[in-house]
Design a protein around this motif. Structure first.
Motif, PDB file in Angstrom:
ATOM      1  N   GLY A  23       0.821  -1.204   0.000  1.00  0.00           N
ATOM      2  CA  GLY A  23       0.000   0.000   0.000  1.00  0.00           C
ATOM      3  C   GLY A  23       0.853   1.252   0.000  1.00  0.00           C
TER       4      GLY A  23
ATOM      5  N   ASP B  76      -8.170  -1.849   5.397  1.00  0.00           N
ATOM      6  CA  ASP B  76      -8.293  -2.378   4.039  1.00  0.00           C
ATOM      7  C   ASP B  76      -9.645  -3.053   3.808  1.00  0.00           C
ATOM      8  OD1 ASP B  76      -8.174  -4.972   5.082  1.00  0.00           O
ATOM      9  OD2 ASP B  76      -6.014  -5.143   4.759  1.00  0.00           O
ATOM     10  N   TYR B  77      -9.893  -3.409   2.550  1.00  0.00           N
ATOM     11  CA  TYR B  77     -11.181  -3.972   2.140  1.00  0.00           C
ATOM     12  C   TYR B  77     -11.511  -5.248   2.910  1.00  0.00           C
ATOM     13  CZ  TYR B  77     -14.478  -6.581  -0.749  1.00  0.00           C
ATOM     14  OH  TYR B  77     -15.539  -7.330  -1.187  1.00  0.00           O
TER      15      TYR B  77
END
Length: 490
Positions: free
Chosen positions: A223, A443-444
């Motif tokens: 990321g 995060d997702y």
């Protein structure tokens, strides 16, 4: 009764006063400081600063720790006022039940339950790995079947993790005052190890390792790295380290003079933790370039050996293993009080809310222990770890907003607490927004698994809790009484 009125029925705080009045009040400020520091300053202080610096921030990991601390501090103020006004077992679950209603209390409590089940299994696994690593230089090594979770690298069961979690449960089952004495001693040892690392590490710091302090932003496989984007990603990752103050609040029903002990314990332990985290981060970055901490499971040991202090590294790592017991004690105490609260209110089977002959919630304690052992044995941590921070942040948002509802009732049906969140009504809103901002930075996968966990929780509530809760039974009894009176009048 309408559906909306059913899910927003609020518990009378006097009911919790009566129900929790059987718990033994034996914990003092020093016990809560040790409990908070022991839970917050857990394994992560020896691993997280180096990991975050290598993945997202570089030397500016200190800024990420400060940002995460500010967010945690805003929520901690809300926790302190709630715990002083309503010193009930179950912390956020019980508070939200009183101020917003049964359904919202269940959602907040269910969010925290994920934290305690999974974090307990996590720390047990981390303690096992570090404990076994200490004996590798001596040629002592457990077979893979007894070293790893089922189905992982030839593992059947992580036997050390199972044993330490059960040992901690046995300690707590004998009473919180005895567990608190062990906790206090281990926290002193742990803080000594941290200070030893800081003092020795200061002698090997190089100013060049802090340059550039905020590296240029770019995307990596992990990321964002560098710039304010990397600092934000680092703060979201670090926030998990500060959430241990909920473990203090969950035990407020066992506090001596909670009006004073709860705010001092919650806020004091957070301040101590922030100072230690920032000091360790500065020393780690100063001793070695942050790039060298990538994929290192023991950055503190790596830094000390690089500074030619391998003996100190062994001492620090040995105490660090012992210090992990403090997090296990704190989370076991808090998680068992949360499960006890669910049983006390009929949201889960009533037998979970029963106390033993010494007024200890040991049924809930052993339920938590067995659950943590099974989770550690059968579920991959890489997935479940996402639930810890996501669930806790949701509970933090509820507590921050709950201060508004609490203020309207203080001095009426809820006692006026000696501690109140400063800069009201601004800080509660900032606490909510800051927690939401950190949640959005996850995060997702974290949000996906949190969603699955909450769907499971909703099924339990609508299939069981809504019909079996104490308030539902009270309403049923009242309805029967009203019907009987109506028939008699006819």
């Amino acid at each position: 009764m309408s559906f909306w009125k059913t899910i927003t029925r609020k518990e009378d705080p006097r009911v919790y006063d009566n129900k929790d009045g059987h718990l033994v009040r034996s914990l003092k400020v020093r016990d809560f400081l040790a409990l908070g520091v022991g839970t917050i300053v857990s394994t992560s202080i020896f691993t997280l600063p180096g990991e975050v610096a290598a993945m997202h921030t570089g030397p500016s990991v200190v800024i990420s720790f400060l940002i995460a601390a500010i967010v945690a501090g805003l929520v901690a103020f809300a926790y302190a006022e709630m715990a002083a006004a309503m010193p009930f077992a179950g912390s956020a679950y019980s508070w939200i039940n009183v101020v917003f209603g049964e359904f919202f209390g269940w959602v907040a409590g269910w969010a925290l339950l994920a934290e305690y089940f999974i974090a307990l299994a996590f720390v047990g696994s981390g303690l096992s790995a570090n404990f076994r690593a200490l004996f590798v230089p001596l040629g002592w090594k457990l077979p893979a079947s007894l070293s790893n979770a089922f189905g992982t690298e030839g593992g059947v069961v992580d036997i050390v993790s199972v044993v330490v979690i059960i040992l901690v449960a046995l300690l707590i089952s004998r009473g919180v005052s005895q567990a608190a004495r062990v906790e206090n001693l281990l926290v002193i040892l742990k803080v000594f190890a941290i200070l030893l690392f800081i003092v020795v590490g200061l002698t090997a710091i190089k100013a060049s390792n802090f340059m550039p302090f905020i590296p240029q932003y770019h995307e990596t496989a992990n990321g964002a790295f560098g710039g304010w984007q990397g600092i934000y990603a680092g703060a979201s990752m670090i926030f998990l380290s500060y959430i241990g103050f909920d473990s203090i609040a969950a035990n407020s029903a066992e506090a001596i003079n909670p009006q004073k002990t709860m705010p001092r314990g919650i806020l004091g332990s957070l301040v101590i933790a922030v100072v230690l985290f920032i000091a360790v981060s500065l020393v780690l970055i100063g001793v070695l370039p942050y790039q060298q901490y990538a994929n290192s499971a023991e950055p503190v040991g790596l830094a000390l050996r690089a500074a030619h202090h391998s003996g100190v590294a062994t001492v620090v790592q040995t105490i660090a293993v012992l210090g992990m017991f403090t997090a296990l004690i704190g989370m076991s105490m808090a998680g068992s009080r949360l499960i006890y609260s669910f049983g006390r209110d009929g949201m889960l089977p009533k037998w979970l809310g029963k106390l033993d002959e010494h007024n200890r919630p040991n049924r809930a304690l052993w339920t938590l222990t067995i659950g943590a052992v099974l989770i550690g044995a059968f579920f991959p941590f890489a997935f479940l770890s996402q639930l810890i921070s996501a669930g806790t942040l949701i509970a933090f948002m509820f507590v921050s907003l709950g201060v508004y509802a609490l203020r309207r009732r203080e001095g009426k049906d809820i006692p006026n607490p000696s501690f109140k969140m400063p800069f009201y009504p601004v800080l509660p809103a900032l606490g909510f927004l800051a927690s939401l901002l950190v949640f959005m930075g996850l995060d997702y996968q974290a949000k996906l698994y949190a969603g699955i966990w909450f769907i499971f929780g909703l099924i339990i509530y609508f299939a069981y809790g809504m019909r079996h809760s104490s308030m539902a039974k009270k309403e049923d009894g009242q309805n029967v009484k009203n019907e009987t009176e109506a028939e008699e009048n006819e």
